[in-house]
Design a protein around this motif. Sequence first.
Motif, PDB file in Angstrom:
ATOM      1  N   LYS A  42     -50.271  14.589   3.757  1.00 29.57           N
ATOM      2  CA  LYS A  42     -49.528  14.118   4.933  1.00 29.57           C
ATOM      3  C   LYS A  42     -49.695  15.093   6.098  1.00 29.57           C
ATOM      4  CE  LYS A  42     -45.931  13.904   2.160  1.00 29.57           C
ATOM      5  NZ  LYS A  42     -44.654  13.766   1.472  1.00 29.57           N
ATOM      6  N   HIS A  43     -49.789  14.515   7.313  1.00 34.05           N
ATOM      7  CA  HIS A  43     -49.734  15.344   8.522  1.00 34.05           C
ATOM      8  C   HIS A  43     -48.492  14.892   9.287  1.00 34.05           C
ATOM      9  CE1 HIS A  43     -51.171  17.900  11.710  1.00 34.05           C
ATOM     10  NE2 HIS A  43     -50.942  16.939  12.572  1.00 34.05           N
ATOM     11  N   ILE A  44     -47.606  15.807   9.544  1.00 33.13           N
ATOM     12  CA  ILE A  44     -46.336  15.457  10.195  1.00 33.13           C
ATOM     13  C   ILE A  44     -46.199  16.273  11.471  1.00 33.13           C
ATOM     14  CG2 ILE A  44     -43.825  15.541   9.951  1.00 33.13           C
ATOM     15  CD1 ILE A  44     -44.228  15.121   6.929  1.00 33.13           C
ATOM     16  N   THR A  45     -45.835  15.591  12.554  1.00 31.72           N
ATOM     17  CA  THR A  45     -45.536  16.309  13.796  1.00 31.72           C
ATOM     18  C   THR A  45     -44.051  16.084  14.096  1.00 31.72           C
ATOM     19  OG1 THR A  45     -46.075  14.366  15.143  1.00 31.72           O
ATOM     20  CG2 THR A  45     -47.867  15.914  14.698  1.00 31.72           C
ATOM     21  N   LEU A  46     -43.420  17.059  14.694  1.00 23.82           N
ATOM     22  CA  LEU A  46     -41.998  16.921  15.071  1.00 23.82           C
ATOM     23  C   LEU A  46     -41.678  17.900  16.196  1.00 23.82           C
ATOM     24  CD1 LEU A  46     -40.482  19.635  13.722  1.00 23.82           C
ATOM     25  CD2 LEU A  46     -40.673  18.251  11.649  1.00 23.82           C
ATOM     26  N   LYS A  47     -40.507  17.697  16.799  1.00 20.90           N
ATOM     27  CA  LYS A  47     -40.029  18.626  17.838  1.00 20.90           C
ATOM     28  C   LYS A  47     -38.797  19.331  17.305  1.00 20.90           C
ATOM     29  CE  LYS A  47     -41.928  16.367  21.865  1.00 20.90           C
ATOM     30  NZ  LYS A  47     -41.784  15.107  22.616  1.00 20.90           N
TER      31      LYS A  47
ATOM     32  N   ILE B  40     -45.275  10.674  11.165  1.00 20.69           N
ATOM     33  CA  ILE B  40     -45.951  10.955   9.890  1.00 20.69           C
ATOM     34  C   ILE B  40     -47.310  10.255   9.834  1.00 20.69           C
ATOM     35  CG2 ILE B  40     -45.749  10.690   7.394  1.00 20.69           C
ATOM     36  CD1 ILE B  40     -42.700  10.803   7.763  1.00 20.69           C
ATOM     37  N   GLY B  41     -48.329  11.042   9.482  1.00 20.89           N
ATOM     38  CA  GLY B  41     -49.680  10.480   9.337  1.00 20.89           C
ATOM     39  C   GLY B  41     -50.341  11.081   8.118  1.00 20.89           C
ATOM     40  N   LYS B  42     -51.666  11.040   8.108  1.00 22.70           N
ATOM     41  CA  LYS B  42     -52.427  11.549   6.950  1.00 22.70           C
ATOM     42  C   LYS B  42     -53.174  12.816   7.336  1.00 22.70           C
ATOM     43  CE  LYS B  42     -54.208   7.374   6.733  1.00 22.70           C
ATOM     44  NZ  LYS B  42     -54.963   6.147   6.481  1.00 22.70           N
TER      45      LYS B  42
END
Lengths: 85, 85
Positions: A42-47, B40-42
């Motif tokens: 998983k690639h997750i972005t957040l602030k 959320i991505g990969k």
Amino acid sequence: MEFTAEIDIMPLDALLDPQGKAVSGSMKNLGLSEITNVRIGKHITLKVKAKDKSEAEAKVDEACKKLLANQIMEKYSFSLKELVA
Amino acid sequence: MEFTAEIDIMPLDALLDPQGKAVSGSMKNLGLSEITNVRIGKHITLKVKAKDKSEAEAKVDEACKKLLANQIMEKYSFSLKELVA
């Protein structure tokens, strides 16, 4: 201050990655047999708002431990960038 | 030559990310309300054999376009690192 976090969550190296294996197989069908060892996570972005970078790091680390990553099967890493208002 | 690729595949910015929204909500329950805008991505890692870096880039790009990313709803980016034998 506000930061953006880029988080990568991957299966532990020792674990089999069936999804990755299936995709590796499909690469051959596409004529891309030079591509191997596909592993999918998983690639997750957040602030995150915090008074400084180390507090932001602590909050993102807590979020990873408590919610985003399953530490029995996954490892996580992240980077933080300050958002310039 | 052999390279490792680190690929990030994320929902297009314009698209709603229901999974990310749900996780954002859970952050509040964990007392991490400073964390917002979760998307959320990969994250995909793979190895690719090629005669040089530009050929490796072309192969990874082809794999993203043909298999790994759904370009109607997702955007992708990747970086390559040479594997020193």
